[in-house]
Design a protein around this motif. Structure first.
Motif, PDB file in Angstrom:
ATOM      1  N   GLU A 138      31.037  42.203   7.353  1.00 35.73           N
ATOM      2  CA  GLU A 138      32.055  43.196   7.698  1.00 35.73           C
ATOM      3  C   GLU A 138      31.456  44.314   8.541  1.00 35.73           C
ATOM      4  N   PHE A 139      30.265  44.789   8.143  1.00 36.80           N
ATOM      5  CA  PHE A 139      29.602  45.857   8.883  1.00 36.80           C
ATOM      6  C   PHE A 139      29.212  45.387  10.283  1.00 36.80           C
ATOM      7  N   ALA A 140      28.654  44.189  10.371  1.00 37.83           N
ATOM      8  CA  ALA A 140      28.249  43.642  11.676  1.00 37.83           C
ATOM      9  C   ALA A 140      29.445  43.481  12.590  1.00 37.83           C
ATOM     10  N   GLU A 141      30.561  43.041  12.038  1.00 37.30           N
ATOM     11  CA  GLU A 141      31.767  42.874  12.838  1.00 37.30           C
ATOM     12  C   GLU A 141      32.286  44.222  13.332  1.00 37.30           C
ATOM     13  N   SER A 142      32.245  45.249  12.479  1.00 36.65           N
ATOM     14  CA  SER A 142      32.752  46.563  12.858  1.00 36.65           C
ATOM     15  C   SER A 142      31.917  47.221  13.945  1.00 36.65           C
ATOM     16  N   LYS A 143      30.654  46.822  14.058  1.00 37.08           N
ATOM     17  CA  LYS A 143      29.752  47.410  15.059  1.00 37.08           C
ATOM     18  C   LYS A 143      29.549  46.497  16.271  1.00 37.08           C
ATOM     19  N   ASN A 144      30.296  45.383  16.336  1.00 34.26           N
ATOM     20  CA  ASN A 144      30.208  44.443  17.466  1.00 34.26           C
ATOM     21  C   ASN A 144      28.814  43.842  17.620  1.00 34.26           C
ATOM     22  N   LEU A 145      28.187  43.507  16.513  1.00 32.99           N
ATOM     23  CA  LEU A 145      26.818  42.985  16.555  1.00 32.99           C
ATOM     24  C   LEU A 145      26.754  41.475  16.742  1.00 32.99           C
ATOM     25  N   LEU A 146      27.821  40.771  16.358  1.00 31.01           N
ATOM     26  CA  LEU A 146      27.844  39.315  16.429  1.00 31.01           C
ATOM     27  C   LEU A 146      28.923  38.845  17.385  1.00 31.01           C
ATOM     28  N   ASP A 147      28.685  37.700  18.011  1.00 29.74           N
ATOM     29  CA  ASP A 147      29.673  37.089  18.898  1.00 29.74           C
ATOM     30  C   ASP A 147      30.385  35.951  18.178  1.00 29.74           C
ATOM     31  N   PRO A 148      31.609  35.644  18.575  1.00 30.44           N
ATOM     32  CA  PRO A 148      32.298  34.482  18.003  1.00 30.44           C
ATOM     33  C   PRO A 148      31.523  33.199  18.295  1.00 30.44           C
ATOM     34  N   ALA A 149      31.609  32.249  17.387  1.00 29.79           N
ATOM     35  CA  ALA A 149      30.973  30.948  17.606  1.00 29.79           C
ATOM     36  C   ALA A 149      31.641  30.260  18.784  1.00 29.79           C
ATOM     37  N   ALA A 150      30.845  29.653  19.657  1.00 27.31           N
ATOM     38  CA  ALA A 150      31.381  29.021  20.859  1.00 27.31           C
ATOM     39  C   ALA A 150      32.343  27.885  20.521  1.00 27.31           C
ATOM     40  N   GLU A 151      32.102  27.209  19.397  1.00 26.36           N
ATOM     41  CA  GLU A 151      32.922  26.060  19.045  1.00 26.36           C
ATOM     42  C   GLU A 151      34.354  26.457  18.667  1.00 26.36           C
ATOM     43  N   THR A 152      34.516  27.612  18.020  1.00 27.98           N
ATOM     44  CA  THR A 152      35.826  28.020  17.511  1.00 27.98           C
ATOM     45  C   THR A 152      36.352  29.299  18.138  1.00 27.98           C
ATOM     46  N   ASN A 153      35.479  30.026  18.838  1.00 25.27           N
ATOM     47  CA  ASN A 153      35.822  31.335  19.401  1.00 25.27           C
ATOM     48  C   ASN A 153      36.213  32.317  18.303  1.00 25.27           C
ATOM     49  N   GLU A 154      35.651  32.135  17.110  1.00 26.61           N
ATOM     50  CA  GLU A 154      35.891  33.024  15.984  1.00 26.61           C
ATOM     51  C   GLU A 154      34.559  33.382  15.339  1.00 26.61           C
ATOM     52  N   LEU A 155      34.521  34.557  14.696  1.00 26.10           N
ATOM     53  CA  LEU A 155      33.328  34.925  13.947  1.00 26.10           C
ATOM     54  C   LEU A 155      33.222  33.999  12.738  1.00 26.10           C
ATOM     55  N   ALA A 156      32.126  33.266  12.666  1.00 34.95           N
ATOM     56  CA  ALA A 156      31.968  32.263  11.614  1.00 34.95           C
ATOM     57  C   ALA A 156      30.760  32.606  10.746  1.00 34.95           C
ATOM     58  N   PRO A 157      30.965  32.914   9.474  1.00 34.58           N
ATOM     59  CA  PRO A 157      29.843  33.297   8.598  1.00 34.58           C
ATOM     60  C   PRO A 157      28.735  32.264   8.520  1.00 34.58           C
ATOM     61  N   ALA A 158      29.093  30.970   8.488  1.00 32.99           N
ATOM     62  CA  ALA A 158      28.081  29.921   8.321  1.00 32.99           C
ATOM     63  C   ALA A 158      27.492  29.446   9.642  1.00 32.99           C
ATOM     64  N   HIS A 159      27.937  30.010  10.753  1.00 31.41           N
ATOM     65  CA  HIS A 159      27.460  29.576  12.071  1.00 31.41           C
ATOM     66  C   HIS A 159      25.954  29.788  12.199  1.00 31.41           C
ATOM     67  N   PRO A 160      25.170  28.725  12.483  1.00 32.73           N
ATOM     68  CA  PRO A 160      23.719  28.896  12.680  1.00 32.73           C
ATOM     69  C   PRO A 160      23.442  29.551  14.031  1.00 32.73           C
ATOM     70  N   LEU A 161      22.692  30.617  14.026  1.00 30.37           N
ATOM     71  CA  LEU A 161      22.437  31.353  15.259  1.00 30.37           C
ATOM     72  C   LEU A 161      21.391  30.666  16.120  1.00 30.37           C
ATOM     73  N   THR A 162      21.534  30.808  17.421  1.00 27.64           N
ATOM     74  CA  THR A 162      20.510  30.368  18.357  1.00 27.64           C
ATOM     75  C   THR A 162      19.492  31.492  18.532  1.00 27.64           C
ATOM     76  N   ARG A 163      18.406  31.186  19.197  1.00 28.67           N
ATOM     77  CA  ARG A 163      17.388  32.199  19.460  1.00 28.67           C
ATOM     78  C   ARG A 163      17.965  33.324  20.325  1.00 28.67           C
ATOM     79  N   GLY A 164      18.825  32.964  21.283  1.00 31.40           N
ATOM     80  CA  GLY A 164      19.453  33.979  22.115  1.00 31.40           C
ATOM     81  C   GLY A 164      20.410  34.851  21.331  1.00 31.40           C
ATOM     82  N   GLU A 165      21.204  34.245  20.439  1.00 31.07           N
ATOM     83  CA  GLU A 165      22.148  35.012  19.625  1.00 31.07           C
ATOM     84  C   GLU A 165      21.417  35.958  18.687  1.00 31.07           C
ATOM     85  N   PHE A 166      20.300  35.516  18.122  1.00 29.25           N
ATOM     86  CA  PHE A 166      19.554  36.398  17.225  1.00 29.25           C
ATOM     87  C   PHE A 166      18.905  37.537  18.009  1.00 29.25           C
ATOM     88  N   ALA A 167      18.437  37.258  19.223  1.00 27.50           N
ATOM     89  CA  ALA A 167      17.892  38.323  20.076  1.00 27.50           C
ATOM     90  C   ALA A 167      18.966  39.363  20.355  1.00 27.50           C
TER      91      ALA A 167
END
Length: 277
Positions: free
Chosen positions: A187-216
């Protein structure tokens, strides 16, 4: 004859480009930091370039970063510790903190006899053992109920948010009855725009495994929010700017979008890589 000049992108805020001299990158002021597989059009070019300049990430010996490959829990812990090392040093020296924060003493893990690692799947000779031990001491990670850490498992969006926000000391609310442990962090990460939606669903997905670029990107954005007193991250700071030199207007767009400029109009779109269109 055709003269080819190779450019590398430097200063992250201004995207200053300078040519290589005699095939070698410039050094000193304005030195270049880049990976061969992270072009200016890569979605996470800005976060990756910034972390490379700050020596948080180093990449591989062949000058690549593999931004679209998954990142493991062990790798995520190593990066977040490196990214927050200076902040923890300032806190220990009593120079960190603002707005009434109190400097805290953090125990040093470099003693002659380090404490035993509390996980059954972290070998004593593993390259990540000290990182995992340190992150556990700092309450950045706590592992799983079965006393494992699963260091080679891909890190999910929720785990990455918890690790990063804990390392930067954000005041995330406590878990309420009936909630999952990860919900306050997500919830906090979403409120601060820290995460991007998963490319597969275009939605914020809690279980989505991050790539090295996404974690950077998560690391870079979290540090930015911390440095800017908690203001939500402006995602457009990572975008490119299109300037129409006939009609004199500017448009900002994500780096991985395509652009077609006409005389009186411009079209922008995100290609569907799976359908090659």
């Amino acid at each position: 004859s055709l003269l080819t000049v190779r450019f590398a992108h430097c200063h992250v805020d201004e995207l200053l480009c300078v040519p290589e001299r005699n095939g070698k990158p410039r050094t000193g002021l304005g030195a270049c930091f880049f990976f061969d597989d992270v072009l200016e059009t890569h979605r996470y070019y800005i976060p990756i370039a910034a972390l490379k300049e700050q020596k948080v990430i180093t990449g591989y010996e062949d000058k690549t970063f593999h931004p679209d490959e998954p990142i493991t829990r062990a790798e995520a812990v190593a990066l977040v510790l490196r990214a927050t090392e200076g902040m923890r040093a300032n806190v220990n020296n009593g120079t960190g903190g603002s707005g009434g924060e109190t400097a805290v003493s953090i125990p040093d893990s470099t003693s002659l006899t380090p404490p035993a690692i509390p996980y059954t799947d972290v070998p004593a000779d593993a390259w990540f053992v000290n990182n995992v031990r340190r992150a556990t001491e700092l309450s950045i990670v706590s592992g799983y109920p079965d006393k494992t850490f699963r260091p080679l498992q891909e890190v999910s969006a929720t785990e990455a948010a918890k690790i990063t926000l804990s390392a930067y000391g954000f005041p995330v609310r406590t878990v309420q009855q009936g909630e999952q442990w990860w919900e306050p962090f997500f919830e906090f990460a979403e409120s601060k725009n820290l995460l991007d939606p998963a490319a597969e669903t275009n939605e914020l997905a809690p279980a989505h495994p991050l790539t090295r670029g996404e974690f950077a990107a998560l690391l870079y954005r979290t540090a930015t929010v911390k440095n800017e007193n908690g203001a939500p991250y402006d995602i457009t700071r990572e975008w490119l700017t299109f300037t129409h030199d006939i009609n004199y207007y500017e448009l900002k767009y994500p780096r991985d979008w395509k652009v077609f400029r006409g005389t009186n109009h411009v079209a922008m779109w995100l290609s569907d890589s799976e359908k090659d269109q």
